[in-house]
Motif scaffolding. Sequence first.
Motif: not given
Length: 186
Positions: A90-99, A124-130, A165-170
């Motif tokens: 899977a790919d992962l992304g996230y957003t959080l309110a600044s406050g 087996r694997r989770v990826s994220a791009v930042c 882009d930075l490519l991350y994996g777990l």
Amino acid sequence: MLLETPRLRLRRFQATDALALSLYRSDPAVARYQGWTAPVPLDEAVQLVREFGVGEPDLPGWFQYAVELKEDGALIGDVGVGLHDNLMQADLGYTLASGRQRRGYATEAVRAVLRDLFQRQGLRRVSAVCDARNERSARLLERAGFVLEGERPAFTWAKGEWTDDLLYGLLAARWGAWEAAEAPDG
């Protein structure tokens, strides 16, 4: 409720979430490294909430978790999971309110999602791009156990400029060892 942590509930989006979603996604600081442009008008947020609410976390495609504070029920962000057709990655992304940033909420939410993906769903694997300029997001991924796997210079055209882009994996095996080491009695 889909997932729960000591301070958070990760649940499906509901129609009543549209205003909060519009507010935090309209914040230019929140949208800076994201794929959307602020502001996110209320009518657009209503449509997004409608789309987010019908997804299924166990089926291929994107599922967006609403991140809610237990203490007051406030919607403070979202975590997206793009489950691949093979149901093993899977790919992962996230957003959080600044406050609500810099309090560990995003890390707590991401860890809960990872635990579910690896333990319950057996991925087996989770990826994220930042975006390489988003140092806080990169640190969050590393706190959650991700490994920097590479960089794509000037790869993404975003908001009028080329960005790196930075490519991350777990991998599941690494996450299991990392999770055991992070446990309070580990």
